[in-house]
Design a protein around this motif. Structure first.
Motif, PDB file in Angstrom:
ATOM      1  N   ARG A  27     110.418-100.455  27.010  1.00 27.74           N
ATOM      2  CA  ARG A  27     111.577 -99.752  27.541  1.00 27.74           C
ATOM      3  C   ARG A  27     111.238 -98.912  28.774  1.00 27.74           C
ATOM      4  NH1 ARG A  27     116.523 -98.820  25.264  1.00 27.74           N
ATOM      5  NH2 ARG A  27     115.754 -99.919  23.430  1.00 27.74           N
TER       6      ARG A  27
ATOM      7  N   GLY B  37     116.043-114.284  20.880  1.00 32.79           N
ATOM      8  CA  GLY B  37     117.093-114.234  19.870  1.00 32.79           C
ATOM      9  C   GLY B  37     117.165-115.427  18.943  1.00 32.79           C
TER      10      GLY B  37
ATOM     11  N   ASN C 239     118.023-108.941  22.114  1.00 30.97           N
ATOM     12  CA  ASN C 239     119.405-108.852  22.570  1.00 30.97           C
ATOM     13  C   ASN C 239     119.957-110.209  23.002  1.00 30.97           C
ATOM     14  OD1 ASN C 239     119.617-105.984  22.323  1.00 30.97           O
ATOM     15  ND2 ASN C 239     118.411-105.789  24.190  1.00 30.97           N
ATOM     16  N   ALA C 240     119.053-111.117  23.342  1.00 35.21           N
ATOM     17  CA  ALA C 240     119.488-112.405  23.883  1.00 35.21           C
ATOM     18  C   ALA C 240     118.417-113.455  23.625  1.00 35.21           C
ATOM     19  CB  ALA C 240     119.767-112.282  25.381  1.00 35.21           C
TER      20      ALA C 240
ATOM     21  N   CYS D 141     114.345-108.818  24.961  1.00 34.56           N
ATOM     22  CA  CYS D 141     114.798-107.437  24.788  1.00 34.56           C
ATOM     23  C   CYS D 141     113.835-106.501  25.505  1.00 34.56           C
ATOM     24  CB  CYS D 141     114.912-107.052  23.311  1.00 34.56           C
ATOM     25  SG  CYS D 141     113.333-106.792  22.486  1.00 34.56           S
TER      26      CYS D 141
ATOM     27  N   VAL E  81     119.765-108.867  27.887  1.00 33.34           N
ATOM     28  CA  VAL E  81     120.473-107.614  27.596  1.00 33.34           C
ATOM     29  C   VAL E  81     121.786-107.934  26.886  1.00 33.34           C
ATOM     30  CG1 VAL E  81     119.455-106.353  29.531  1.00 33.34           C
ATOM     31  CG2 VAL E  81     121.598-107.602  29.866  1.00 33.34           C
ATOM     32  N   ASP E  82     122.234-106.972  26.103  1.00 31.46           N
ATOM     33  CA  ASP E  82     123.510-107.115  25.411  1.00 31.46           C
ATOM     34  C   ASP E  82     124.603-106.448  26.244  1.00 31.46           C
ATOM     35  OD1 ASP E  82     125.154-107.581  22.861  1.00 31.46           O
ATOM     36  OD2 ASP E  82     125.439-105.438  23.240  1.00 31.46           O
ATOM     37  N   LYS E  83     125.672-107.189  26.509  1.00 28.13           N
ATOM     38  CA  LYS E  83     126.788-106.650  27.287  1.00 28.13           C
ATOM     39  C   LYS E  83     128.069-106.975  26.544  1.00 28.13           C
ATOM     40  CE  LYS E  83     128.114-107.819  31.776  1.00 28.13           C
ATOM     41  NZ  LYS E  83     127.798-108.055  33.186  1.00 28.13           N
TER      42      LYS E  83
ATOM     43  N   GLU F 173     125.403-112.248  25.545  1.00 28.87           N
ATOM     44  CA  GLU F 173     124.041-112.313  26.058  1.00 28.87           C
ATOM     45  C   GLU F 173     124.058-112.451  27.577  1.00 28.87           C
ATOM     46  OE1 GLU F 173     121.964-115.425  24.045  1.00 28.87           O
ATOM     47  OE2 GLU F 173     122.167-114.488  22.077  1.00 28.87           O
TER      48      GLU F 173
END
Length: 558
Positions: free
Chosen positions: A209, A418, A425-426, A458, A475-477, A481
């Motif tokens: 991160r 994922g 997240n994807a 992620c 990323v999650d939006k 994805e």
């Protein structure tokens, strides 16, 4: 490579028996999920999106043909007939049954393998250069120290519950291929002014991160103090590292918060209690362990081989493979070979049980029964005669293990994403496969030249996207994805963190986005420039402008 002694084997056998009983108690309802969780993690077992995942340790990326065969047998019997090599040089099984894991661990123990400390908040697998011991640019072979550190860190009671996982890399070459700057501790071996082995120590590196490259905390450390100094570093981290916030618990956050000077002061203070104690490595101990890494029984060979030269001149496919998958060796007449686990349209790093058997056979026939795994998720035969390269290529090609793309755009580093990981997240693998198919022309790949593309599903950055020349982050939006793109990252001596070019893209757009990034490079590069060189010379702006201009035009047309 290191061979178990009686103590090593006893420790592993006892751990297998312990875990077998713990699993029995869990399945019988005697242990709750919460009670069983730390026990399975201590043995490398995660619960992923669809099934358990078992991570098997490959210390410093070195294994025997016997061990690879056993991995193939285990994957066929207890999984779905394949395994996945990770960026930490380990092997992951994505579909084992929880109740079968004790049997898997018992099978691993028969070939001196285990899954100890491949997960959890402890010192993880120590990694190094896949060409350690044979690289022409090697100054110091770091594997003996790496093995001593493995023994020191295994079951270390003080470091079993660190604030977060802890990763160490060692390198002894002119060109760093172990990414020491992106680790919690990086050890860079060199010869000092007295021609003695010494270590430059990096601390506080890590991706995830908050990507941060490490800082040098000590320019000159005598090798005898490698354990005591690392223990001092980890003690300071263990005392002060955040335990209230997993995202701020890595040592990189502590080093940044304290500042390197204050962190160094505290380490040096702690080191005074350890420096001349039991952790000092003696010459006798180094010699004892180093004997397991003695040079192979090389023959005296000419530096050139006529049959190899003839094969290169007469067979374009072999010549392409030799250019990309064959590497220099410090011993005349020998070469290292990278077995590509990146065939187009397949998940990077995956290898079937049958292919494991093929590689094991190749290692036995042509490379003294030894092989290595790499950070780039490929396998290496380290000691192949020049005269044997054509035979190796033919057999590897027949098993779909000779894609000549090492160092090219389709030699993608990619986490499971994922499709498997519950943290992702994807998806990562479909993006890698789509990009591979977009660039399915080897002539075009060769025109593009050396480039590194890394994909993570992620922010945990298991695909090391931050240090890819092109990095892709899932990323999650709003529950969908999407993928953020960075350019300008790099591993090695002049490592750098990539810069995001702008808003994220849909999965369908990603092959075209990469294509447009490549178009800018091909238009702007000067002679001999790699992609990363062009990015550093002209900056990110031209890449961003071209990518998003094309995106706007597409939106307008629709």
């Amino acid at each position: 490579m290191y061979k178990y002694d009686k103590i090593d084997q006893q420790i592993v056998n006892e751990r297998v028996a312990q875990y077998r009983d713990q699993t029995r108690r869990y399945l019988g309802g005697e242990l709750t999920d919460e009670e069983f969780r730390p026990l399975r993690l201590q043995n490398g077992l995660y619960i992923q999106r669809h099934a358990p995942m078992l991570r098997i340790a490959v210390p410093y990326g070195l294994m025997s043909s016997t061990q690879l065969r056993k991995l193939g047998e285990i994957a066929k019997r207890y999984d779905r007939g394949y395994g996945h090599f990770s960026t930490r040089q380990n092997l992951q099984l994505n579909w084992p049954k929880l109740e079968d894991v004790p049997e898997i661990l018992a099978a691993l123990a028969t070939v001196e393998m285990h899954a100890i400390q491949t997960s959890g908040n402890c010192i993880r697998n120590i990694t190094t250069d896949q060409f350690a011991g044979i690289a022409p640019d090697e100054i110091i072979d770091p594997r003996a120290i790496a093995e001593i550190m493995r023994q020191w860190s295994t079951f270390h009671p003080e470091f079993a519950l660190l604030p977060r996982k802890f990763k160490i890399a060692v390198s002894g070459t002119t060109q760093d291929r172990a990414i020491v700057q992106a680790h919690d501790i990086g050890l860079e071996f060199y010869k000092d002014a007295q021609n003695q082995m010494a270590i430059k120590v990096w601390v506080g590196g890590g991706l995830g991160r908050t990507p941060i490259l490490g800082t040098v905390i000590r320019e000159h450390l005598e090798w005898q103090h490698a354990l005591s100094y690392c223990e001092a570093v980890i003690r300071v981290y263990n005392i002060h590292g955040r335990r209230d916030n997993a995202y701020k618990a890595r040592i990189k956050i502590l080093v940044k918060a304290l500042g390197i000077e204050e962190f160094r002061r505290q380490v040096d203070e702690e080191w005074t209690h350890l420096k001349e104690g039991a952790l000092t490595i003696t010459q006798a101990e180094l010699d004892r362990v180093a004997q397991y890494f003695e040079p192979m029984p090389y023959e005296t060979l000419p530096a050139h081989d006529a049959s190899f030269d003839t094969a290169v001149a007469s067979n374009p496919a072999f010549a392409a493979w030799a250019k990309r998958c064959v590497h220099g060796h410090r011993v005349p007449g020998y070469r290292a070979v990278t077995i590509s686990l990146k065939p187009h349209g397949k998940a990077p790093g995956d290898i079937t049980s049958e292919q494991m058997q093929v590689v094991a056979d190749l290692a036995d026939a042509y490379s003294f029964g030894e092989l290595r795994s790499s950070h780039e998720q490929n396998l290496i035969l380290a000691d192949v005669k020049l005269s044997d390269l054509f035979a190796v290529w033919e057999k590897a090609r027949a098993a779909d293990l000779a894609t000549p793309n090492i160092g090219l755009l389709t030699d993608i580093i990619c986490c499971p994403g994922g499709d498997f990981c519950s943290l992702a997240n994807a998806k990562s693998i479909p993006i890698a496969e789509a990009i591979q198919m977009q660039f399915d022309n080897l002539d075009y790949l060769y025109e593009i030249g050396d480039i590194e593309l890394n994909i993570s599903g992620c922010m945990n950055a298991c695909g090391h996207h931050h240090v890819g020349h092109i990095g892709i982050l899932g990323v999650d939006k709003d529950g969908s994805e999407w993928y953020q793109v960075t350019v300008g990252g790099k591993q090695g001596n002049d490592a750098s963190i990539g810069s995001a070019i702008g808003p994220s893209f849909s999965a369908e757009e990603m092959p075209g986005v990469v294509q447009r990034l490549i178009e800018v490079y091909l238009q702007q590069r000067s002679d001999e420039e790699r992609f990363i060189d062009t990015v550093r010379r002209i900056g990110v702006a031209p890449f961003k402008a071209h990518v998003y201009a094309e995106q706007k035009e597409g939106a307008s047309a629709s």
